[in-house]
Write a protein that holds these residues in place. Structure first.
Motif, PDB file in Angstrom:
ATOM      1  N   TYR A  98       0.865  -1.192   0.000  1.00 17.54           N
ATOM      2  CA  TYR A  98       0.000   0.000   0.000  1.00 17.54           C
ATOM      3  C   TYR A  98       0.889   1.225   0.000  1.00 17.54           C
ATOM      4  CZ  TYR A  98       1.264   0.360   4.907  1.00 17.54           C
ATOM      5  OH  TYR A  98       1.981   0.468   6.076  1.00 17.54           O
ATOM      6  N   LYS A  99       0.280   2.339  -0.418  1.00 15.14           N
ATOM      7  CA  LYS A  99       1.039   3.605  -0.469  1.00 15.14           C
ATOM      8  C   LYS A  99       0.203   4.694   0.198  1.00 15.14           C
ATOM      9  CE  LYS A  99       2.208   5.251  -4.555  1.00 15.14           C
ATOM     10  NZ  LYS A  99       2.377   5.126  -6.015  1.00 15.14           N
ATOM     11  N   GLU A 100       0.834   5.493   1.079  1.00 20.40           N
ATOM     12  CA  GLU A 100       0.143   6.651   1.667  1.00 20.40           C
ATOM     13  C   GLU A 100       0.300   7.809   0.690  1.00 20.40           C
ATOM     14  OE1 GLU A 100       1.250   5.555   6.263  1.00 20.40           O
ATOM     15  OE2 GLU A 100       1.045   7.690   5.722  1.00 20.40           O
ATOM     16  N   GLU A 101      -0.818   8.264   0.096  1.00 21.88           N
ATOM     17  CA  GLU A 101      -0.779   9.381  -0.847  1.00 21.88           C
ATOM     18  C   GLU A 101      -1.510  10.568  -0.232  1.00 21.88           C
ATOM     19  OE1 GLU A 101      -0.860   6.498  -4.848  1.00 21.88           O
ATOM     20  OE2 GLU A 101      -2.499   7.923  -4.472  1.00 21.88           O
ATOM     21  N   ASP A 102      -1.376  11.745  -0.867  1.00 14.94           N
ATOM     22  CA  ASP A 102      -2.065  12.936  -0.318  1.00 14.94           C
ATOM     23  C   ASP A 102      -3.568  12.662  -0.204  1.00 14.94           C
ATOM     24  OD1 ASP A 102       0.081  15.274  -2.153  1.00 14.94           O
ATOM     25  OD2 ASP A 102       0.342  14.039  -0.335  1.00 14.94           O
ATOM     26  N   GLU A 103      -4.095  11.969  -1.233  1.00 10.58           N
ATOM     27  CA  GLU A 103      -5.557  11.802  -1.281  1.00 10.58           C
ATOM     28  C   GLU A 103      -6.071  10.696  -0.373  1.00 10.58           C
ATOM     29  OE1 GLU A 103      -6.410  11.812  -5.787  1.00 10.58           O
ATOM     30  OE2 GLU A 103      -8.165  12.524  -4.662  1.00 10.58           O
ATOM     31  N   GLY A 104      -5.153   9.767   0.022  1.00  7.07           N
ATOM     32  CA  GLY A 104      -5.638   8.658   0.856  1.00  7.07           C
ATOM     33  C   GLY A 104      -4.651   7.504   0.838  1.00  7.07           C
ATOM     34  N   ILE A 105      -5.137   6.314   1.070  1.00  6.61           N
ATOM     35  CA  ILE A 105      -4.262   5.118   1.091  1.00  6.61           C
ATOM     36  C   ILE A 105      -4.576   4.312  -0.171  1.00  6.61           C
ATOM     37  CG2 ILE A 105      -3.660   3.008   2.337  1.00  6.61           C
ATOM     38  CD1 ILE A 105      -3.191   5.025   4.369  1.00  6.61           C
ATOM     39  N   ARG A 106      -3.550   4.050  -0.985  1.00  7.67           N
ATOM     40  CA  ARG A 106      -3.737   3.252  -2.197  1.00  7.67           C
ATOM     41  C   ARG A 106      -3.272   1.834  -1.911  1.00  7.67           C
ATOM     42  NH1 ARG A 106      -4.715   4.625  -7.261  1.00  7.67           N
ATOM     43  NH2 ARG A 106      -4.218   6.822  -6.890  1.00  7.67           N
ATOM     44  N   VAL A 107      -4.156   0.859  -2.084  1.00  9.82           N
ATOM     45  CA  VAL A 107      -3.845  -0.550  -1.803  1.00  9.82           C
ATOM     46  C   VAL A 107      -3.676  -1.286  -3.136  1.00  9.82           C
ATOM     47  CG1 VAL A 107      -4.618  -2.647  -0.633  1.00  9.82           C
ATOM     48  CG2 VAL A 107      -5.289  -0.409   0.258  1.00  9.82           C
ATOM     49  N   MET A 108      -2.518  -1.970  -3.273  1.00  6.46           N
ATOM     50  CA  MET A 108      -2.315  -2.796  -4.470  1.00  6.46           C
ATOM     51  C   MET A 108      -2.475  -4.247  -4.001  1.00  6.46           C
ATOM     52  SD  MET A 108      -0.911   0.200  -4.956  1.00  6.46           S
ATOM     53  CE  MET A 108       0.760   0.389  -4.394  1.00  6.46           C
ATOM     54  N   GLY A 109      -3.747  -4.688  -3.982  1.00  6.94           N
ATOM     55  CA  GLY A 109      -4.033  -6.002  -3.390  1.00  6.94           C
ATOM     56  C   GLY A 109      -3.539  -7.129  -4.282  1.00  6.94           C
ATOM     57  N   LYS A 110      -3.043  -8.198  -3.666  1.00 12.03           N
ATOM     58  CA  LYS A 110      -2.680  -9.350  -4.510  1.00 12.03           C
ATOM     59  C   LYS A 110      -3.407 -10.606  -4.045  1.00 12.03           C
ATOM     60  CE  LYS A 110       1.860 -10.543  -2.437  1.00 12.03           C
ATOM     61  NZ  LYS A 110       1.840 -10.092  -1.115  1.00 12.03           N
ATOM     62  N   GLY A 111      -4.304 -10.448  -3.092  1.00  8.58           N
ATOM     63  CA  GLY A 111      -5.223 -11.541  -2.768  1.00  8.58           C
ATOM     64  C   GLY A 111      -4.689 -12.583  -1.817  1.00  8.58           C
ATOM     65  N   CYS A 112      -3.341 -12.719  -1.669  1.00  7.86           N
ATOM     66  CA  CYS A 112      -2.927 -13.725  -0.676  1.00  7.86           C
ATOM     67  C   CYS A 112      -1.678 -13.258   0.078  1.00  7.86           C
ATOM     68  CB  CYS A 112      -2.636 -15.044  -1.383  1.00  7.86           C
ATOM     69  SG  CYS A 112      -2.625 -16.358  -0.151  1.00  7.86           S
ATOM     70  N   TYR A 113      -1.585 -13.594   1.331  1.00  8.22           N
ATOM     71  CA  TYR A 113      -0.555 -13.006   2.202  1.00  8.22           C
ATOM     72  C   TYR A 113      -0.018 -14.022   3.180  1.00  8.22           C
ATOM     73  CZ  TYR A 113      -2.747  -9.120   0.115  1.00  8.22           C
ATOM     74  OH  TYR A 113      -3.244  -8.286  -0.831  1.00  8.22           O
ATOM     75  N   ASN A 114       1.041 -13.611   3.888  1.00 12.89           N
ATOM     76  CA  ASN A 114       1.536 -14.477   4.964  1.00 12.89           C
ATOM     77  C   ASN A 114       0.580 -14.366   6.143  1.00 12.89           C
ATOM     78  OD1 ASN A 114       3.753 -14.472   3.252  1.00 12.89           O
ATOM     79  ND2 ASN A 114       4.585 -12.638   4.283  1.00 12.89           N
ATOM     80  N   ALA A 115       0.402 -15.449   6.829  1.00 12.24           N
ATOM     81  CA  ALA A 115      -0.420 -15.409   8.051  1.00 12.24           C
ATOM     82  C   ALA A 115       0.316 -14.561   9.096  1.00 12.24           C
ATOM     83  CB  ALA A 115      -0.611 -16.821   8.583  1.00 12.24           C
ATOM     84  N   VAL A 116      -0.433 -13.711   9.803  1.00 10.70           N
ATOM     85  CA  VAL A 116       0.165 -12.887  10.872  1.00 10.70           C
ATOM     86  C   VAL A 116      -0.689 -13.000  12.122  1.00 10.70           C
ATOM     87  CG1 VAL A 116       1.346 -11.143   9.480  1.00 10.70           C
ATOM     88  CG2 VAL A 116      -1.096 -10.891   9.935  1.00 10.70           C
ATOM     89  N   ASP A 117      -0.031 -12.985  13.282  1.00 12.97           N
ATOM     90  CA  ASP A 117      -0.789 -13.042  14.540  1.00 12.97           C
ATOM     91  C   ASP A 117      -1.328 -11.652  14.854  1.00 12.97           C
ATOM     92  OD1 ASP A 117       1.496 -15.433  16.116  1.00 12.97           O
ATOM     93  OD2 ASP A 117      -0.094 -15.656  14.606  1.00 12.97           O
ATOM     94  N   ILE A 118      -2.546 -11.608  15.378  1.00 12.16           N
ATOM     95  CA  ILE A 118      -3.169 -10.326  15.738  1.00 12.16           C
ATOM     96  C   ILE A 118      -3.668 -10.422  17.170  1.00 12.16           C
ATOM     97  CG2 ILE A 118      -5.195  -8.832  15.332  1.00 12.16           C
ATOM     98  CD1 ILE A 118      -4.978  -9.492  12.359  1.00 12.16           C
TER      99      ILE A 118
END
Ligand code: EPZ
Length: 416
Positions: free
Chosen positions: A273-293
């Motif tokens: 993702y990128k923080e831009e002046d207008e907002g947050i731009r997400v370049m989703g790729k649909g799959c990720y590493n599992a992370v603990d929350i």
């Protein structure tokens, strides 16, 4: 009853505008009772909960008029100190009227709010704080009868940094005689927005957003115009949906600082993702590493994003442990996700989420608004068309969620 039909497998593309924060406007609407002058609120989200709070205000004698995203509120005269049971039982946030009503009239009668799907949700911290300020609390046939001929400033230490208790005490203390100190206060951004609103009315509140809030009582408060802060939970929900579905989405009208706990976690998972002046731009790729929350009070990972984040982790690479520390029963979405094929095991306050390759469509039921959002996210990444019921929960806290998702290319339709 209305329901949502969602067909999964499509990427999201485009721009979505986040609405004003539900958890800011609800206490701010209650705080409008602190003055007989006119109040104008901009960026007011169009939510069932805002309608209910407006009805509560009108039962007390106030007037609320909506003009698009602008609310005109005036509480010229308080005509009643009691709100009908059915309104309070509809929305727990109605307890926010206690503080301002004590400050304005010295008396309030409110039915003890029940629990809800996510927990028993007592209000002992609210009542203890108001008693420290000089209020007497009496239980009368299921109604709380709270009176305070004179509110006097006090030093209050919260056993737990409760958001609502911090807000109720702040609203009661702003016109009390003398100074109030709230220690171990909640630090959520919505508390800062409420404090800013009261200061714009002539209040003297310092330290909101930290764990020590200093309130100097003033004689009276006047009207003001205020713009509600963007809803960080709605923004986070869209960011998670964009990440999970793939595609490029610009989430506009956000305050990145309010999203730090989520963005840090998504970084860890490999979301781009990128923080831009207008907002947050997400370049989703649909799959990720599992992370603990592990959910925590602010500035920890927000409990209100636990359900949507868990839904995204159902298809992550690996096993994630999601621990809910704020509410005692906030895994109602898990059984519904398992009906869509998710591999989740609850152990105490944690959900062990084993990532799988495919989720499949099913008919599922929303138990609360964030669980509802989680089911929509899961349906967007499942094979086939899911049916989501009890969607009034979702409409309580998300402004036109299905319409905004359609605008991003999602196949989601509301049917009666
Ligand atoms: C606010 O609820 C939000 N609601 C919740 O958002 C949010 O999840 C919560 O804060 C935590 O961030 C609004 O602002 C309208 P708490 P609140 O008092 O004030 C216990 C959503 O999805 N507790 O911080 O009720 C309580 O049971 C909603 O938008 C007591 O024991 O939250 C819970 O376990 C859900 N006694 C914990 O503290 C009390 O007197 C946190 O509650 C008060 C709270």
């Amino acid at each position: 009853m209305a329901k949502l039909l969602v067909t999964g497998g499509k990427e999201l593309e485009g721009t979505v505008n986040v609405s004003g924060a539900k958890n800011a406007i609800l206490p701010i609407l209650a705080a409008s009772l602190l003055t007989s002058d006119k109040i104008v609120l901009d960026e007011a989200p169009d939510l069932l909960d805002v309608d209910v709070m407006s009805q509560v205000i009108e039962c007390l004698g106030g007037k609320v008029k909506r003009n698009g995203k602008r609310l005109h509120v005036v509480n010229k005269q308080i005509k009643s100190i009691e709100t009908p049971f059915d309104l309070i039982s509809k929305m727990r946030a109605s307890i926010f009227i206690m503080g301002p009503m004590l400050a304005r009239t010295g008396r309030v009668r409110i039915s003890h709010p029940g629990g809800c799907a996510i927990g028993s949700r007592p209000i002992n911290f609210h009542l203890k704080g108001l008693e420290c300020l000089g209020a007497q609390v009496r239980m009368d046939h299921g109604f709380l009868d709270v009176s305070a001929p004179k509110l006097k400033g006090a030093r209050i230490y919260l056993d737990f940094p409760s958001v609502g208790a911090t807000e109720n005490i702040m609203m009661a203390a702003c016109c009390a005689e003398g100074t109030t100190l709230i220690e171990n206060a909640a630090q959520e951004p919505e508390i800062v927005d409420l404090a800013n609103f009261i200061n714009e009315m002539g209040g003297k509140i310092k330290g909101a957003g930290t764990n020590i809030i200093h309130i100097e009582g003033v004689k009276e408060l006047h009207g003001t115009s205020h713009t509600i802060i963007p809803d960080r939970i709605e923004a986070g929900t869209f960011i998670l949906m964009a990440a999970a579905c793939g595609g490029e989405v610009l989430v506009r009208n956000v305050i990145p600082a309010h999203l730090k706990p989520l963005l840090a976690k998504l970084n860890e998972a490999g979301v781009i993702y990128k923080e831009e002046d207008e907002g947050i731009r997400v370049m989703g790729k649909g799959c990720y590493n599992a992370v603990d929350i592990k959910t925590q009070v602010h500035p920890g990972f927000p409990t209100d994003l636990q359900a949507p984040a868990l839904a995204m982790l159902t298809k992550a690479n690996g096993t994630a442990v999601v621990t809910e520390t704020v509410f005692e029963n906030r895994f109602m979405h898990v059984d519904e996700l398992k009906r869509m094929g998710a591999n989740i095991k609850i152990e105490g306050r944690s959900a062990i989420v084993q990532g799988i390759d495919n989720m499949y469509a099913a008919t599922v039921v929303a138990s609360d608004l964030r669980a509802g959002a989680a089911l929509i996210l899961a349906a967007l990444i499942a094979n086939g068309t899911s049916e989501i019921r009890e969607i009034h929960h979702i409409e309580r806290g998300y402004d036109n969620l299905d319409g905004k998702l359609r605008g991003l290319g999602a196949e989601i339709n509301k049917v009666d």
